[in-house]
Write a protein that holds these residues in place. Structure first.
Motif, PDB file in Angstrom:
ATOM      1  N   VAL A  18      -6.950   9.700   8.032  1.00 13.01           N
ATOM      2  CA  VAL A  18      -6.204   8.664   8.746  1.00 13.01           C
ATOM      3  C   VAL A  18      -6.830   7.301   8.460  1.00 13.01           C
ATOM      4  CG1 VAL A  18      -5.634   7.777  11.050  1.00 13.01           C
ATOM      5  CG2 VAL A  18      -5.338  10.219  10.523  1.00 13.01           C
ATOM      6  N   GLY A  19      -8.145   7.218   8.464  1.00 12.55           N
ATOM      7  CA  GLY A  19      -8.836   5.963   8.176  1.00 12.55           C
ATOM      8  C   GLY A  19      -8.519   5.440   6.785  1.00 12.55           C
ATOM      9  N   GLU A  20      -8.476   6.337   5.792  1.00 16.36           N
ATOM     10  CA  GLU A  20      -8.133   5.921   4.430  1.00 16.36           C
ATOM     11  C   GLU A  20      -6.698   5.411   4.364  1.00 16.36           C
ATOM     12  OE1 GLU A  20     -11.072   8.941   1.929  1.00 16.36           O
ATOM     13  OE2 GLU A  20      -9.079   9.634   2.544  1.00 16.36           O
ATOM     14  N   LEU A  21      -5.785   6.082   5.055  1.00 17.27           N
ATOM     15  CA  LEU A  21      -4.394   5.675   5.081  1.00 17.27           C
ATOM     16  C   LEU A  21      -4.271   4.269   5.675  1.00 17.27           C
ATOM     17  CD1 LEU A  21      -1.278   7.644   5.818  1.00 17.27           C
ATOM     18  CD2 LEU A  21      -1.769   5.777   7.376  1.00 17.27           C
ATOM     19  N   LEU A  22      -4.942   4.032   6.791  1.00 19.25           N
ATOM     20  CA  LEU A  22      -4.887   2.714   7.432  1.00 19.25           C
ATOM     21  C   LEU A  22      -5.528   1.641   6.557  1.00 19.25           C
ATOM     22  CD1 LEU A  22      -5.726   3.799  11.086  1.00 19.25           C
ATOM     23  CD2 LEU A  22      -3.519   2.954  10.252  1.00 19.25           C
ATOM     24  N   GLY A  23      -6.615   1.999   5.868  1.00 12.86           N
ATOM     25  CA  GLY A  23      -7.303   1.036   5.013  1.00 12.86           C
ATOM     26  C   GLY A  23      -6.556   0.706   3.733  1.00 12.86           C
ATOM     27  N   TRP A  31     -10.012   8.963  13.051  1.00 15.79           N
ATOM     28  CA  TRP A  31      -9.943   8.393  11.707  1.00 15.79           C
ATOM     29  C   TRP A  31     -10.284   9.415  10.626  1.00 15.79           C
ATOM     30  CZ3 TRP A  31     -10.337   2.839  10.107  1.00 15.79           C
ATOM     31  CH2 TRP A  31      -9.635   2.025  11.006  1.00 15.79           C
ATOM     32  N   GLU A  32     -11.091  10.412  10.969  1.00 18.59           N
ATOM     33  CA  GLU A  32     -11.492  11.408   9.961  1.00 18.59           C
ATOM     34  C   GLU A  32     -10.488  12.563   9.831  1.00 18.59           C
ATOM     35  OE1 GLU A  32     -13.393  12.400  13.872  1.00 18.59           O
ATOM     36  OE2 GLU A  32     -13.294  10.584  12.653  1.00 18.59           O
ATOM     37  N   ALA A  33      -9.441  12.585  10.660  1.00 21.74           N
ATOM     38  CA  ALA A  33      -8.426  13.632  10.572  1.00 21.74           C
ATOM     39  C   ALA A  33      -7.746  13.566   9.210  1.00 21.74           C
ATOM     40  CB  ALA A  33      -7.397  13.470  11.689  1.00 21.74           C
ATOM     41  N   ARG A  34      -7.497  14.734   8.611  1.00 26.15           N
ATOM     42  CA  ARG A  34      -6.873  14.801   7.290  1.00 26.15           C
ATOM     43  C   ARG A  34      -5.355  14.733   7.407  1.00 26.15           C
ATOM     44  NH1 ARG A  34      -7.711  19.412   4.187  1.00 26.15           N
ATOM     45  NH2 ARG A  34      -7.647  20.597   6.118  1.00 26.15           N
ATOM     46  N   MET A  35      -4.784  13.889   6.556  1.00 25.44           N
ATOM     47  CA  MET A  35      -3.344  13.647   6.530  1.00 25.44           C
ATOM     48  C   MET A  35      -2.792  14.087   5.186  1.00 25.44           C
ATOM     49  SD  MET A  35      -0.550  12.025   7.687  1.00 25.44           S
ATOM     50  CE  MET A  35      -1.101  10.878   8.904  1.00 25.44           C
ATOM     51  N   VAL A  36      -1.783  14.956   5.204  1.00 24.49           N
ATOM     52  CA  VAL A  36      -1.080  15.365   3.993  1.00 24.49           C
ATOM     53  C   VAL A  36       0.196  14.523   3.933  1.00 24.49           C
ATOM     54  CG1 VAL A  36      -0.013  17.269   2.730  1.00 24.49           C
ATOM     55  CG2 VAL A  36      -2.015  17.700   4.180  1.00 24.49           C
ATOM     56  N   THR A  37       0.253  13.575   2.999  1.00 27.39           N
ATOM     57  CA  THR A  37       1.347  12.595   2.992  1.00 27.39           C
ATOM     58  C   THR A  37       2.656  13.141   2.450  1.00 27.39           C
ATOM     59  OG1 THR A  37       0.905  11.743   0.783  1.00 27.39           O
ATOM     60  CG2 THR A  37      -0.321  10.737   2.631  1.00 27.39           C
ATOM     61  N   ARG A  38       2.605  14.149   1.630  1.00 26.74           N
ATOM     62  CA  ARG A  38       3.791  14.702   0.971  1.00 26.74           C
ATOM     63  C   ARG A  38       4.519  13.639   0.142  1.00 26.74           C
ATOM     64  NH1 ARG A  38       6.721  17.332   6.045  1.00 26.74           N
ATOM     65  NH2 ARG A  38       6.394  15.226   6.755  1.00 26.74           N
ATOM     66  N   GLY A  70       0.785  -1.231   0.000  1.00 29.41           N
ATOM     67  CA  GLY A  70       0.000   0.000   0.000  1.00 29.41           C
ATOM     68  C   GLY A  70       0.812   1.273   0.000  1.00 29.41           C
ATOM     69  N   ALA A  71       2.120   1.198   0.114  1.00 30.42           N
ATOM     70  CA  ALA A  71       2.950   2.406   0.190  1.00 30.42           C
ATOM     71  C   ALA A  71       2.733   3.315  -1.020  1.00 30.42           C
ATOM     72  CB  ALA A  71       4.422   2.031   0.313  1.00 30.42           C
ATOM     73  N   ASP A  72       2.601   2.729  -2.200  1.00 28.74           N
ATOM     74  CA  ASP A  72       2.433   3.530  -3.415  1.00 28.74           C
ATOM     75  C   ASP A  72       1.116   4.305  -3.445  1.00 28.74           C
ATOM     76  OD1 ASP A  72       4.862   2.548  -4.252  1.00 28.74           O
ATOM     77  OD2 ASP A  72       4.006   1.063  -5.611  1.00 28.74           O
ATOM     78  N   ALA A  73       0.124   3.859  -2.685  1.00 22.79           N
ATOM     79  CA  ALA A  73      -1.187   4.514  -2.682  1.00 22.79           C
ATOM     80  C   ALA A  73      -1.248   5.718  -1.749  1.00 22.79           C
ATOM     81  CB  ALA A  73      -2.271   3.501  -2.278  1.00 22.79           C
ATOM     82  N   LEU A  74      -0.223   5.928  -0.953  1.00 19.13           N
ATOM     83  CA  LEU A  74      -0.253   6.977   0.065  1.00 19.13           C
ATOM     84  C   LEU A  74       0.297   8.290  -0.492  1.00 19.13           C
ATOM     85  CD1 LEU A  74       0.838   4.864   3.153  1.00 19.13           C
ATOM     86  CD2 LEU A  74      -1.455   5.243   2.223  1.00 19.13           C
ATOM     87  N   THR A  75      -0.501   8.936  -1.314  1.00 25.89           N
ATOM     88  CA  THR A  75      -0.120  10.208  -1.918  1.00 25.89           C
ATOM     89  C   THR A  75      -1.209  11.243  -1.661  1.00 25.89           C
ATOM     90  OG1 THR A  75      -1.133   9.639  -4.034  1.00 25.89           O
ATOM     91  CG2 THR A  75       1.193   9.064  -3.748  1.00 25.89           C
ATOM     92  N   GLY A  76      -0.831  12.496  -1.703  1.00 26.06           N
ATOM     93  CA  GLY A  76      -1.811  13.571  -1.559  1.00 26.06           C
ATOM     94  C   GLY A  76      -2.371  13.666  -0.154  1.00 26.06           C
ATOM     95  N   THR A  77      -3.618  14.094  -0.080  1.00 24.16           N
ATOM     96  CA  THR A  77      -4.309  14.254   1.196  1.00 24.16           C
ATOM     97  C   THR A  77      -5.358  13.166   1.330  1.00 24.16           C
ATOM     98  OG1 THR A  77      -3.952  16.637   1.125  1.00 24.16           O
ATOM     99  CG2 THR A  77      -5.681  15.847   2.602  1.00 24.16           C
ATOM    100  N   MET A  78      -5.399  12.541   2.488  1.00 25.38           N
ATOM    101  CA  MET A  78      -6.373  11.487   2.784  1.00 25.38           C
ATOM    102  C   MET A  78      -6.658  11.495   4.275  1.00 25.38           C
ATOM    103  SD  MET A  78      -3.781   8.158   2.437  1.00 25.38           S
ATOM    104  CE  MET A  78      -4.129   8.069   0.744  1.00 25.38           C
TER     105      MET A  78
END
Length: 193
Positions: A124-129, A147-154, A114-122
């Motif tokens: 926390v729940g989406e990142l874990l899923g 889980w609904e907190a927004r994460m900017v992955t950079r 899943g590392a390749d899918a972690l781009t942009g803003t998502m």
């Protein structure tokens, strides 16, 4: 599971970005499956450096990775079996990296499902899923972010093995978002620790 076969290698690198590049090059050239795990490990001593580890599900992939690493002159150690290649101290560092990864106690993950899918803003729940990351911890907080907190992955998400779990440390950022604690281009004073 992080893999039935675990290799450790001591390529003598001193910069994290070089170790990341080595793991990505190995995965790309060998066309490793996206289920592979690749981590970095700090090696203390008179010559501090960074070792790497790679966990794979199949013996064929592990053998190909062994050949790739040894062909480039890197000290390598493998589990199961404990086979070693290379000079004593470097082979011992490679064996430690493999053991740390196998126990899921230490290691900064560069390659993981899943590392390749972690781009942009998502969220926390989406990142874990979307990835093998099992937990997100907010540094300085008594509990993790919602889980609904927004994460900017950079485009740079490097979780670490901690007590058998792949854990991502995050910090607050602008506009009520979170970012991974590790920056994509760390300050030079902080990369050799």
């Amino acid at each position: 599971m992080s893999g039935a076969y675990v290799l450790g290698a001591d390529p003598g690198l001193t910069e994290l970005h070089d170790a990341d590049h080595l793991l990505h090059a190995l995965a790309g050239e060998l066309r490793l499956p996206r289920t592979a795990y690749g981590c970095t490990h700090l090696v203390a001593g008179e010559q501090p450096r960074i070792a790497v580890s790679l966990a794979l599900a199949g013996a064929t992939e592990a053998a190909a990775a062994w050949r790739w690493l040894t062909a480039r002159g890197h000290a390598v150690a493998g589990l199961p079996g404990g086979t070693r290649h290379g000079p004593g101290e470097a082979a011992a560092a490679a064996a430690r990296a493999a053991a740390e990864h196998a126990s899921r106690s230490v290691g900064r993950a560069v390659l993981y499902p899943g590392a390749d899918a972690l781009t942009g803003t998502m969220t926390v729940g989406e990142l874990l899923g979307a990835s093998a990351i099992e937990q997100v911890v907010l540094l300085g907080a008594p509990h993790g972010p919602p889980w609904e907190a927004r994460m900017v992955t950079r485009g740079h998400v490097r979780p670490q093995w901690l007590d058998g779990r792949l854990v991502l440390a995050v910090i607050p950022a602008a506009a009520e978002t979170l970012i991974p604690f590790e920056a994509p281009a760390p300050t030079p004073c902080c990369t050799s620790r």
